[in-house]
Design a protein around this motif. Structure first.
Motif, PDB file in Angstrom:
ATOM      1  N   ILE A 152       0.844  -1.196   0.000  1.00 24.61           N
ATOM      2  CA  ILE A 152       0.000   0.000   0.000  1.00 24.61           C
ATOM      3  C   ILE A 152       0.878   1.243   0.000  1.00 24.61           C
ATOM      4  CG2 ILE A 152      -1.673   1.328   1.342  1.00 24.61           C
ATOM      5  CD1 ILE A 152      -2.798  -1.362   2.345  1.00 24.61           C
ATOM      6  N   SER A 153       1.933   1.198   0.775  1.00 29.04           N
ATOM      7  CA  SER A 153       2.883   2.302   0.829  1.00 29.04           C
ATOM      8  C   SER A 153       3.481   2.564  -0.547  1.00 29.04           C
ATOM      9  CB  SER A 153       3.990   1.976   1.833  1.00 29.04           C
ATOM     10  OG  SER A 153       4.940   3.005   1.896  1.00 29.04           O
ATOM     11  N   GLY A 154       3.900   1.495  -1.220  1.00 27.32           N
ATOM     12  CA  GLY A 154       4.504   1.639  -2.538  1.00 27.32           C
ATOM     13  C   GLY A 154       3.527   2.023  -3.621  1.00 27.32           C
ATOM     14  N   ALA A 155       2.235   1.708  -3.416  1.00 27.13           N
ATOM     15  CA  ALA A 155       1.231   2.030  -4.427  1.00 27.13           C
ATOM     16  C   ALA A 155       0.766   3.473  -4.345  1.00 27.13           C
ATOM     17  CB  ALA A 155       0.029   1.088  -4.275  1.00 27.13           C
ATOM     18  N   PHE A 156       0.587   3.993  -3.134  1.00 25.92           N
ATOM     19  CA  PHE A 156      -0.027   5.309  -2.979  1.00 25.92           C
ATOM     20  C   PHE A 156       0.968   6.451  -2.817  1.00 25.92           C
ATOM     21  CE2 PHE A 156      -3.682   2.627  -1.869  1.00 25.92           C
ATOM     22  CZ  PHE A 156      -4.653   3.228  -2.673  1.00 25.92           C
ATOM     23  N   TRP A 157       2.020   6.242  -2.063  1.00 21.42           N
ATOM     24  CA  TRP A 157       2.944   7.348  -1.820  1.00 21.42           C
ATOM     25  C   TRP A 157       3.584   7.890  -3.095  1.00 21.42           C
ATOM     26  CZ3 TRP A 157       3.518  10.513   2.165  1.00 21.42           C
ATOM     27  CH2 TRP A 157       3.037  10.109   3.411  1.00 21.42           C
ATOM     28  N   PRO A 158       4.058   7.035  -4.033  1.00 20.43           N
ATOM     29  CA  PRO A 158       4.621   7.596  -5.269  1.00 20.43           C
ATOM     30  C   PRO A 158       3.634   8.457  -6.047  1.00 20.43           C
ATOM     31  CG  PRO A 158       5.276   5.313  -5.025  1.00 20.43           C
ATOM     32  CD  PRO A 158       4.243   5.567  -3.967  1.00 20.43           C
ATOM     33  N   LEU A 159       2.353   8.078  -6.053  1.00 22.10           N
ATOM     34  CA  LEU A 159       1.356   8.877  -6.756  1.00 22.10           C
ATOM     35  C   LEU A 159       1.116  10.199  -6.043  1.00 22.10           C
ATOM     36  CD1 LEU A 159      -1.252   6.117  -7.730  1.00 22.10           C
ATOM     37  CD2 LEU A 159       0.617   7.059  -9.105  1.00 22.10           C
ATOM     38  N   ILE A 160       1.075  10.160  -4.713  1.00 28.75           N
ATOM     39  CA  ILE A 160       0.867  11.378  -3.932  1.00 28.75           C
ATOM     40  C   ILE A 160       2.029  12.355  -4.114  1.00 28.75           C
ATOM     41  CG2 ILE A 160       0.697  12.277  -1.562  1.00 28.75           C
ATOM     42  CD1 ILE A 160      -0.730   9.639  -0.840  1.00 28.75           C
ATOM     43  N   LEU A 161       3.235  11.795  -4.202  1.00 29.31           N
ATOM     44  CA  LEU A 161       4.428  12.637  -4.241  1.00 29.31           C
ATOM     45  C   LEU A 161       4.904  12.963  -5.657  1.00 29.31           C
ATOM     46  CD1 LEU A 161       6.398  10.824  -1.406  1.00 29.31           C
ATOM     47  CD2 LEU A 161       5.210  13.012  -1.236  1.00 29.31           C
ATOM     48  N   LEU A 189       1.720  -3.821 -21.248  1.00 27.63           N
ATOM     49  CA  LEU A 189       2.546  -3.655 -20.052  1.00 27.63           C
ATOM     50  C   LEU A 189       1.697  -3.361 -18.821  1.00 27.63           C
ATOM     51  CD1 LEU A 189       5.663  -1.691 -21.329  1.00 27.63           C
ATOM     52  CD2 LEU A 189       5.640  -3.966 -20.305  1.00 27.63           C
ATOM     53  N   TYR A 190       0.666  -2.550 -18.989  1.00 28.60           N
ATOM     54  CA  TYR A 190      -0.247  -2.313 -17.873  1.00 28.60           C
ATOM     55  C   TYR A 190      -0.899  -3.619 -17.425  1.00 28.60           C
ATOM     56  CZ  TYR A 190      -0.305   2.838 -17.798  1.00 28.60           C
ATOM     57  OH  TYR A 190       0.023   4.156 -17.642  1.00 28.60           O
ATOM     58  N   VAL A 191      -1.352  -4.412 -18.384  1.00 27.22           N
ATOM     59  CA  VAL A 191      -2.046  -5.666 -18.059  1.00 27.22           C
ATOM     60  C   VAL A 191      -1.107  -6.648 -17.372  1.00 27.22           C
ATOM     61  CG1 VAL A 191      -3.198  -7.686 -19.046  1.00 27.22           C
ATOM     62  CG2 VAL A 191      -3.748  -5.401 -19.901  1.00 27.22           C
ATOM     63  N   VAL A 192       0.094  -6.808 -17.944  1.00 31.03           N
ATOM     64  CA  VAL A 192       1.038  -7.769 -17.370  1.00 31.03           C
ATOM     65  C   VAL A 192       1.501  -7.316 -15.988  1.00 31.03           C
ATOM     66  CG1 VAL A 192       3.276  -8.883 -17.666  1.00 31.03           C
ATOM     67  CG2 VAL A 192       1.766  -8.586 -19.629  1.00 31.03           C
ATOM     68  N   SER A 193       1.661  -6.003 -15.795  1.00 31.76           N
ATOM     69  CA  SER A 193       2.055  -5.497 -14.474  1.00 31.76           C
ATOM     70  C   SER A 193       0.994  -5.823 -13.432  1.00 31.76           C
ATOM     71  CB  SER A 193       2.298  -3.992 -14.532  1.00 31.76           C
ATOM     72  OG  SER A 193       3.409  -3.688 -15.349  1.00 31.76           O
ATOM     73  N   LEU A 194      -0.270  -5.699 -13.815  1.00 32.84           N
ATOM     74  CA  LEU A 194      -1.354  -6.073 -12.897  1.00 32.84           C
ATOM     75  C   LEU A 194      -1.339  -7.572 -12.625  1.00 32.84           C
ATOM     76  CD1 LEU A 194      -3.870  -5.412 -11.255  1.00 32.84           C
ATOM     77  CD2 LEU A 194      -5.214  -5.629 -13.363  1.00 32.84           C
ATOM     78  N   VAL A 195      -1.143  -8.372 -13.680  1.00 29.62           N
ATOM     79  CA  VAL A 195      -1.078  -9.825 -13.512  1.00 29.62           C
ATOM     80  C   VAL A 195       0.081 -10.209 -12.595  1.00 29.62           C
ATOM     81  CG1 VAL A 195      -0.633 -12.005 -14.724  1.00 29.62           C
ATOM     82  CG2 VAL A 195      -2.206 -10.327 -15.708  1.00 29.62           C
ATOM     83  N   PHE A 196       1.223  -9.553 -12.792  1.00 32.04           N
ATOM     84  CA  PHE A 196       2.383  -9.839 -11.941  1.00 32.04           C
ATOM     85  C   PHE A 196       2.072  -9.526 -10.482  1.00 32.04           C
ATOM     86  CE2 PHE A 196       6.349  -8.542  -9.865  1.00 32.04           C
ATOM     87  CZ  PHE A 196       7.120  -9.664 -10.084  1.00 32.04           C
ATOM     88  N   GLY A 197       1.456  -8.369 -10.230  1.00 29.44           N
ATOM     89  CA  GLY A 197       1.107  -8.013  -8.861  1.00 29.44           C
ATOM     90  C   GLY A 197       0.136  -9.007  -8.240  1.00 29.44           C
ATOM     91  N   LEU A 198      -0.856  -9.407  -8.997  1.00 25.50           N
ATOM     92  CA  LEU A 198      -1.836 -10.380  -8.494  1.00 25.50           C
ATOM     93  C   LEU A 198      -1.213 -11.747  -8.259  1.00 25.50           C
ATOM     94  CD1 LEU A 198      -4.866  -9.454 -10.799  1.00 25.50           C
ATOM     95  CD2 LEU A 198      -4.693  -9.054  -8.339  1.00 25.50           C
ATOM     96  N   LEU A 241       0.102   0.084  -9.977  1.00 22.62           N
ATOM     97  CA  LEU A 241      -0.851  -0.967 -10.354  1.00 22.62           C
ATOM     98  C   LEU A 241      -0.351  -2.336  -9.909  1.00 22.62           C
ATOM     99  CD1 LEU A 241      -3.513  -1.394 -11.953  1.00 22.62           C
ATOM    100  CD2 LEU A 241      -2.102  -1.794 -13.981  1.00 22.62           C
ATOM    101  N   MET A 242       0.939  -2.563 -10.090  1.00 23.50           N
ATOM    102  CA  MET A 242       1.558  -3.818  -9.677  1.00 23.50           C
ATOM    103  C   MET A 242       1.400  -4.030  -8.167  1.00 23.50           C
ATOM    104  SD  MET A 242       5.595  -4.731 -10.137  1.00 23.50           S
ATOM    105  CE  MET A 242       5.561  -4.132 -11.830  1.00 23.50           C
ATOM    106  N   LEU A 243       1.649  -2.978  -7.407  1.00 27.46           N
ATOM    107  CA  LEU A 243       1.602  -3.096  -5.957  1.00 27.46           C
ATOM    108  C   LEU A 243       0.172  -3.180  -5.438  1.00 27.46           C
ATOM    109  CD1 LEU A 243       4.473  -0.653  -4.995  1.00 27.46           C
ATOM    110  CD2 LEU A 243       4.554  -3.121  -5.304  1.00 27.46           C
ATOM    111  N   LEU A 244      -0.771  -2.493  -6.105  1.00 23.61           N
ATOM    112  CA  LEU A 244      -2.182  -2.645  -5.728  1.00 23.61           C
ATOM    113  C   LEU A 244      -2.642  -4.075  -5.980  1.00 23.61           C
ATOM    114  CD1 LEU A 244      -3.800   0.685  -6.979  1.00 23.61           C
ATOM    115  CD2 LEU A 244      -3.632  -0.109  -4.612  1.00 23.61           C
ATOM    116  N   GLY A 245      -2.215  -4.643  -7.105  1.00 16.11           N
ATOM    117  CA  GLY A 245      -2.499  -6.058  -7.345  1.00 16.11           C
ATOM    118  C   GLY A 245      -1.884  -6.935  -6.283  1.00 16.11           C
TER     119      GLY A 245
END
Length: 404
Positions: A147-156, A307-316, A259-263
């Protein structure tokens, strides 16, 4: 604490506070990934040298999980959290003052060390407060890292673009002082001897089914952890730089990382539920096989949507792997050594991340692309799968030969 507090409403409230602390304390290991292109440009270094601060971060994070975990076993979680919160803020300050890649790397070593308090030590602490739902409790606290890696980079991201990475680090130092240190005092309640005894009885029964000493099992899990996390580090560490090379820019890479980290958060929750039903070994094996499949899918993917799709698959696929190690430790090892044992195994997984992060950068510098780096990750992933299959087979064999 009596056994009535295991899996109790208090335990769930403690879990919520622990997750809040983890979400802030863990950001240090992700911030360096997001600022890596800016650091590379400012100091005029190559990709392997630009990966050095991350590698030092993960080495510090690895050692911190073990050392701080043992400190929590001895002194409790609250004083250790307070000390580490202050240490994180000081390390950010040292990074801000860096004038070279070597100075930044040294600062990141301390950032990683103190940041570790938000991972293994918190996972070990929360595991004492759950029995039936230990898997999901461990997974939720471990999700604080993602969660830290998913949200903080977007916030900052806006601050990074407008003001630079040093301002970003100043904001993170302030957030650590305002969140981690005050909330630490809400976790002062201690685990009772009765709860320890209950956990010890359960772990002793499971340990007999494997036929390995706690030390031997810890080293075996450590080797498996290196294998899976060398593989895991390739997309996680280099996705931003990979997107820059493809012409999509760092913002797109940050979105893919998020996206990867949210997955990964979703994967950790599902894996926690599975661990409560299937046990840690089977859950880890499932995650490792799925991660290997996801790495293979990266090879033909260089278009934006794919790449977006595979990144989500990797995270999941891979999110539940690391917390499964903590579940296995608690299932098979003494409860009073939880901080140190969990910390040791997680230290090995993080060393795998550090090694893999550097190795992928080196392979890129040698070959000029990330294709061989992905294949390198796939081979290391195979080592993890082989160890889990062996451990599962040994457990069944030992169970079969034991007298009724």
């Amino acid at each position: 604490m009596t056994n009535s507090l295991l899996d109790s409403p208090y335990a769930w409230r403690r879990l919520a506070l622990t997750l809040a602390i983890a979400t802030v304390a863990n950001v240090g290991m992700w911030a360096i990934i997001v600022v890596m292109p800016a650091v590379e440009a400012e100091f005029g270094v190559g990709r392997a040298e630009a990966s050095l601060p991350y590698t030092l971060t993960m080495i510090g994070f690895a050692v911190g999980n073990f050392a701080i975990g043992r400190a929590v076993d001895r002194w409790g979680v609250t004083p250790v959290l307070v000390a580490c919160g202050l240490g994180i803020a000081a390390a950010y300050g040292l990074a801000i003052l860096s004038t070279s890649i070597l100075m930044l790397s040294l600062a990141q070593l301390f950032v990683g060390f103190f940041t570790a308090v938000g991972f293994g030590p918190l996972i070990a602490d929360i595991s004492h407060w759950f029995m039936k739902r230990r898997g999901i409790a461990v997974a939720l606290v471990a999700s604080g890292n993602y969660i830290s890696g998913a949200f903080w980079p977007l916030i900052l991201a806006g601050f990074l673009a407008e003001d630079g990475w040093r301002v970003v680090y100043g904001i993170l130092a302030l957030a650590t002082l305002l969140v981690v240190v005050p909330l630490a005092f809400a976790l002062r309640r201690k685990v009772s001897d009765e709860a320890y005894a209950t956990a010890e009885a359960a772990s002793n029964l499971r340990a007999g089914s494997v036929g390995l000493s706690p030390r031997a099992l810890a080293w075996l899990l450590g080797l498996a952890g290196v294998g899976c996390c060398v593989a895991m580090s390739m997309p996680q560490v280099h996705i931003v730089s990979y997107c820059v090379d493809l012409g999509y820019g760092p913002a797109v890479g940050a979105e893919m990382l998020a996206l990867m980290l949210l997955g990964g958060v979703g994967s950790r929750i599902v894996s926690g539920l599975l661990a409560d039903r299937l046990g840690g070994v089977r859950t880890l094996l499932i995650g490792s096989v799925l991660q290997c499949i996801a790495l293979v899918l990266y090879l033909p993917s260089d278009a934006l949507i794919s790449l977006y799709v595979v990144s989500l698959v990797f995270g999941l696929s891979q999110g539940g792997i690391v917390p499964s190690y903590a579940v296995i430790v608690r299932e098979y090892m003494p409860a009073r050594e939880a901080g140190g044992r969990v910390g040791f195994v997680l230290m090995a997984t993080i060393m795998g991340m550090a090694l893999g992060g550097w190795m992928s950068g080196w392979i890129y510098d040698v070959t000029g692309s990330y294709e061989m780096a992905f294949w390198n990750g796939i081979l290391w992933n195979g080592l993890n799968i082989a160890i889990m299959l062996w451990l599962l087979g040994r457990s069944r064999q030992q169970t079969a030969i034991q007298p009724a």
